[in-house]
Design a protein around this motif. Structure first.
Motif, mmCIF file in Angstrom:
data_model
loop_
_atom_site.group_PDB
_atom_site.id
_atom_site.type_symbol
_atom_site.label_atom_id
_atom_site.label_comp_id
_atom_site.label_asym_id
_atom_site.label_seq_id
_atom_site.Cartn_x
_atom_site.Cartn_y
_atom_site.Cartn_z
ATOM 1 N N ASP A 152 74.662 67.510 -53.485
ATOM 2 C CA ASP A 152 76.029 68.017 -53.471
ATOM 3 C C ASP A 152 76.490 67.073 -53.622
ATOM 4 O OD1 ASP A 152 75.705 67.826 -50.751
ATOM 5 O OD2 ASP A 152 76.310 69.003 -49.868
ATOM 6 N N GLY A 153 76.397 65.660 -53.647
ATOM 7 C CA GLY A 153 77.082 64.485 -53.793
ATOM 8 C C GLY A 153 77.929 63.874 -52.493
ATOM 9 N N GLU A 154 77.409 64.534 -51.301
ATOM 10 C CA GLU A 154 77.711 64.099 -50.510
ATOM 11 C C GLU A 154 76.792 62.493 -49.984
ATOM 12 O OE1 GLU A 154 78.117 65.220 -45.038
ATOM 13 O OE2 GLU A 154 78.141 66.589 -46.863
ATOM 14 N N PRO A 155 77.375 61.887 -49.651
ATOM 15 C CA PRO A 155 76.810 60.511 -48.754
ATOM 16 C C PRO A 155 75.985 60.958 -47.830
ATOM 17 C CG PRO A 155 78.464 59.457 -48.990
ATOM 18 C CD PRO A 155 78.645 61.277 -49.002
ATOM 19 N N VAL A 156 74.465 60.424 -48.494
ATOM 20 C CA VAL A 156 73.403 60.287 -47.118
ATOM 21 C C VAL A 156 73.678 59.137 -46.207
ATOM 22 C CG1 VAL A 156 71.142 59.740 -46.396
ATOM 23 C CG2 VAL A 156 71.789 61.073 -48.398
ATOM 24 N N ASP A 157 73.619 60.095 -44.642
ATOM 25 C CA ASP A 157 73.712 58.833 -43.481
ATOM 26 C C ASP A 157 72.684 58.683 -42.644
ATOM 27 O OD1 ASP A 157 74.777 57.654 -41.088
ATOM 28 O OD2 ASP A 157 76.875 58.812 -40.967
ATOM 29 N N VAL A 158 72.049 58.320 -42.472
ATOM 30 C CA VAL A 158 70.302 58.850 -42.044
ATOM 31 C C VAL A 158 71.067 58.342 -40.357
ATOM 32 C CG1 VAL A 158 68.016 57.658 -41.424
ATOM 33 C CG2 VAL A 158 69.157 57.751 -43.372
ATOM 34 N N ALA A 159 71.029 59.031 -39.453
ATOM 35 C CA ALA A 159 71.290 59.427 -38.085
ATOM 36 C C ALA A 159 70.740 60.233 -37.467
ATOM 37 C CB ALA A 159 72.396 59.204 -37.781
ATOM 38 N N SER A 160 70.175 59.469 -36.260
ATOM 39 C CA SER A 160 70.024 61.216 -34.660
ATOM 40 C C SER A 160 70.542 61.265 -33.829
ATOM 41 C CB SER A 160 68.318 60.635 -34.764
ATOM 42 O OG SER A 160 68.069 61.724 -33.246
ATOM 43 N N GLY A 188 70.443 58.171 -30.165
ATOM 44 C CA GLY A 188 69.539 59.022 -31.320
ATOM 45 C C GLY A 188 68.106 58.274 -31.202
ATOM 46 N N GLY A 189 67.839 57.366 -32.205
ATOM 47 C CA GLY A 189 66.709 56.690 -32.000
ATOM 48 C C GLY A 189 65.985 56.510 -33.688
ATOM 49 N N PRO A 190 64.526 56.569 -33.066
ATOM 50 C CA PRO A 190 63.769 56.355 -34.961
ATOM 51 C C PRO A 190 63.589 57.791 -35.171
ATOM 52 C CG PRO A 190 61.903 55.201 -32.699
ATOM 53 C CD PRO A 190 63.335 55.772 -32.416
ATOM 54 N N ASP A 191 64.831 57.302 -36.301
ATOM 55 C CA ASP A 191 65.132 59.100 -36.919
ATOM 56 C C ASP A 191 64.854 59.079 -39.029
ATOM 57 O OD1 ASP A 191 66.918 56.403 -38.873
ATOM 58 O OD2 ASP A 191 68.794 56.873 -37.218
ATOM 59 N N PHE A 192 63.453 58.120 -39.344
ATOM 60 C CA PHE A 192 62.456 58.389 -40.185
ATOM 61 C C PHE A 192 61.317 58.078 -40.190
ATOM 62 C CE2 PHE A 192 64.253 53.708 -40.671
ATOM 63 C CZ PHE A 192 62.661 53.278 -40.898
ATOM 64 N N ASP A 223 69.930 75.086 -36.974
ATOM 65 C CA ASP A 223 69.897 76.208 -35.442
ATOM 66 C C ASP A 223 70.247 74.758 -34.600
ATOM 67 O OD1 ASP A 223 67.745 74.080 -36.199
ATOM 68 O OD2 ASP A 223 66.332 76.002 -35.495
ATOM 69 N N GLU A 224 71.457 74.314 -35.172
ATOM 70 C CA GLU A 224 71.690 73.088 -34.235
ATOM 71 C C GLU A 224 70.661 72.185 -33.090
ATOM 72 O OE1 GLU A 224 75.138 72.451 -33.841
ATOM 73 O OE2 GLU A 224 75.600 73.539 -34.969
ATOM 74 N N THR A 225 69.540 71.667 -34.555
ATOM 75 C CA THR A 225 68.644 71.471 -33.317
ATOM 76 C C THR A 225 68.222 70.146 -33.654
ATOM 77 O OG1 THR A 225 66.247 73.608 -33.075
ATOM 78 C CG2 THR A 225 66.044 70.971 -33.285
ATOM 79 N N ARG A 226 67.847 68.887 -33.283
ATOM 80 C CA ARG A 226 67.819 67.479 -33.684
ATOM 81 C C ARG A 226 67.005 66.967 -33.367
ATOM 82 N NH1 ARG A 226 73.348 65.894 -29.709
ATOM 83 N NH2 ARG A 226 75.192 67.287 -30.493
ATOM 84 N N TYR A 227 66.449 66.264 -34.171
ATOM 85 C CA TYR A 227 64.873 65.688 -33.971
ATOM 86 C C TYR A 227 65.270 64.216 -33.695
ATOM 87 C CZ TYR A 227 63.984 70.058 -35.728
ATOM 88 O OH TYR A 227 64.100 71.328 -36.175
ATOM 89 N N ALA A 228 64.119 62.734 -33.390
ATOM 90 C CA ALA A 228 63.856 61.718 -33.416
ATOM 91 C C ALA A 228 62.742 61.487 -32.924
ATOM 92 C CB ALA A 228 65.261 60.830 -32.263
#
Length: 638
Positions: free
Chosen positions: A65-73, A79-83, A120-125
């Motif tokens: 959709d053109g939105e810039p990727v922002d890698v983060a948890s 956060g933490g290791p996010d990839f 669904d409002e779930t975060r991952y790290a």
């Protein structure tokens, strides 16, 4: 050479150099000949960069959709290791919605990211990719309070987007690591009121499809002495290594047959720490081959990089000159890490193991200073608490080859207080520190009692004493430098962020040691923090201060907000409006209270900022204000 007052020396470092021209490099991952790492630029956006055989290849920086990727948890808010990296595939967490996305390497390059997990409002790290399965820590938010947050271990199938819960019920989980064949999983967990450096339990369980069999506790648990067991890593299907501190230091251990007889032995018992506090799921052991693991360790505040031989625990230090400041990723014949030297900006480096050669893949900044401008850290210790204890830190003398001070004038000193407080400062090159030393300031970067890197006893010396021992250590550090004739003890200023901001405010309201102080998103009311912060730290003060509300009198006595009659100096408060760790009402309350008493305070609120300033314009504004504030408070005119 002109004679100029300290604080007015002409510096080659501008505010823009410090706040806008530096990349933050982090979290290298390696698979085969490919290394991927994360870069956070002046706009605060995290992007991934890949290199194969040392040649850079672009990873997508925008969504469809053109939105810039922002890698983060935002798990634990920090956060933490996010990839995670696999064979031709990267899975990452996106800041915009917390979902996991996947990008595939094709002939034409990396594909556009596609979502894997539900919205669904779930975060991952803390992601580990094996085949088509990602093992991760998940954090589900059912509401807005700490009580509405559930943490779990999950397995995510990146082909079908299914998320399977592997383990739940504990307050926190970290480091889910499958063995090489995917038949067993190791992890550690802990419960309130502990933090992961207080006490954890290290578990192993058989993996049967996407499910776990009964878990076996390897180290820790209610029946054992309290121990922090972290950083599990498999060296083979039936051998596990980890770091634990039953003897007072985070040392490496080896466990053979963990699901059977479980034979555990120490690998390198020593007065060294082979781990940093896992604020963001840090892991410090990486298998190299069947005989060695790669690790980093610290002695006296300085980090080394090397390997441990599994047969006898012998360490081999690989190189000097670059201190590793990140996890170490091992690929085909290379070890990748973020390294810092005393005289130049941090780099993402690749050590070619067969040759012992270092290949710099990315520098965090161009060479900002010629070497004769650089102030190199000097490790110092000093007596504190009336001579009954010792504190540690790094001293930086004012350094500028183009200027000198008038005869007999000693430099002002800026005292830096790290956050945490269970954390530590290091001796690597810091543009921020050089910004001050090139202008004629001395800098004292303090590892007060409670800091890590000096063993469990030193780390726990702040328990029950937060707001007392740290204050003694920063004040006695200034007194010791003045006694040695290195600084003007009457011209000391202090700054810190988060927990460090609390120490600043506490020092200004309980001592006369400082002429001014800057609190960046610091804590003014400990009781307010205990009742209004995120889940990860919601019981942190139980150890540092005491259980709340049982110890509410101590909380009030140690809260700067209630001791403003003793405020000794002007205060600069810098705060993000969206901070979830230290809510902005802390800054507003103490600013209003100081103003009501006729004190000198400046409060700056930054819209859209959380716990730390991501936007370059805000970081620039904050540093400009801080410099002007100290010059005004110290009556330095140039």
């Amino acid at each position: 050479m002109p004679s100029l007052p300290h604080g007015t020396w002409p510096s080659p470092l501008s505010v823009d150099d410090v706040t806008g021209g530096t990349l933050r490099l982090s979290a290298p991952r390696a698979h085969g000949t490919t290394v991927v790492w994360k870069e956070t630029g002046a706009d605060g956006r995290g992007v991934l960069v890949a290199a194969t055989n040392g040649i850079l290849s672009p990873v997508p920086t925008t969504f469809d959709d053109g939105e810039p990727v922002d890698v983060a948890s935002r798990v634990h808010e920090y956060g933490g290791p996010d990839f995670a990296l696999g064979e031709g595939v990267i899975v990452f967490s996106a800041r915009r919605d917390g979902r996991l996305y996947v990008t595939i390497r094709e002939e034409s390059g990396w594909s556009a990211p596609r979502p894997v997990t539900p919205d669904d409002e779930t975060r991952y790290a803390d992601l580990t990719l094996q085949g088509t399965t990602v093992y991760a820590v998940a954090e589900r938010h059912r509401g807005t309070s700490a009580a509405d947050v559930d943490n779990l271990l999950v397995a995510v199938d990146i082909e079908y987007g299914t998320v399977t819960t592997l383990r739940e019920g504990a307050d926190f989980y970290a480091n889910p690591r499958p063995n090489p064949s995917g038949t067993a999983l190791a992890w550690y967990e802990w419960n309130h009121p502990d933090m992961p450096w207080d006490a954890t339990t290290l578990y192993v369980a058989e993996l049967i499809g996407p499910r776990l069999a009964d878990a076996v506790a390897i180290v820790g648990g209610e029946s054992e002495d309290r121990v922090s067991a972290i950083s599990p890593a498999w060296t083979s299907d039936d051998e596990l290594v980890f770091v634990a501190d039953p003897h007072g230091w985070w040392n490496p251990f080896r466990c053979t047959d963990p699901l059977g007889e479980c034979r555990i032995r120490p690998l390198n018992p020593s007065e060294a720490e082979f781990a940093a506090p896992p604020w963001t799921f840090e892991s410090s052991l990486t298998p190299l081959d069947e005989d060695h693991v790669v690790t980093r360790w610290t002695r006296h505040g300085r980090w080394s990089l090397g390997s441990i031989r599994l047969a006898n625990g012998e360490t081999e230090e690989w190189m000097a000159g670059l201190e590793p400041t990140s996890e170490i990723a091992v690929g085909d014949g290379v070890a990748a890490f973020v390294g810092s030297s005393p005289t130049s900006p941090a780099v993402l480096a690749e050590l070619v193991l067969a040759e012992g050669q270092v290949r710099v893949l990315r520098a965090s900044a161009p060479t900002l200073l010629e070497e004769d401008y650089v102030s190199v850290a000097e490790a110092i210790d000093w007596p504190t608490a009336g001579g009954t204890a010792t504190a540690h830190g790094f001293f930086y003398a004012p350094t500028n080859p183009t200027a000198t001070a008038p005869a007999g004038e000693l430099p002002p000193v800026l005292v830096l207080v790290h956050g945490g407080p269970t954390s530590a400062t290091s001796a690597g090159f810091s543009p921020f520190i050089q910004f001050w030393t090139t202008r004629g300031f001395a800098v004292l970067d303090v590892n007060y009692r409670g800091s890590t890197g000096y063993g469990r006893e030193y780390r726990e010396a702040l328990n029950g004493c937060w707001g007392v021992s740290d204050i003694e250590d920063v004040a006695s550090g200034v007194a010791e430098l003045a006694r040695l004739g290195l600084v003007d003890g009457q011209r000391a200023v202090i700054r810190g962020g988060s927990a460090g901001g609390y120490t600043v405010l506490r020092a200004l309201t309980s001592t006369k040691a400082f002429a001014a102080g800057t609190s960046r998103y610091g804590i003014a009311d400990l009781a307010l923090l205990a009742g209004d912060t995120h889940k990860f730290e919601s019981r942190y003060t139980d150890r540092l201060v005491g259980p709340y509300p049982d110890a509410q009198d101590i909380y009030r006595d140690r809260s700067p907000l209630f001791h403003l009659d003793s405020l000794s100096a002007p205060v600069l408060l810098l705060q993000g409006e969206d901070d979830k760790v230290v809510p902005p009402n802390q800054a507003r309350q103490i600013a209003d209270a100081i103003t009501a008493r006729g004190g000198e305070v400046e409060l700056v609120m930054y819209p859209g900022e959380g716990h730390g300033f991501r936007k370059a314009e805000n970081a620039k504004d904050a540093l400009e204000r801080e410099l002007a504030f100290y010059l005004r408070a110290l009556r330095i005119e140039g």
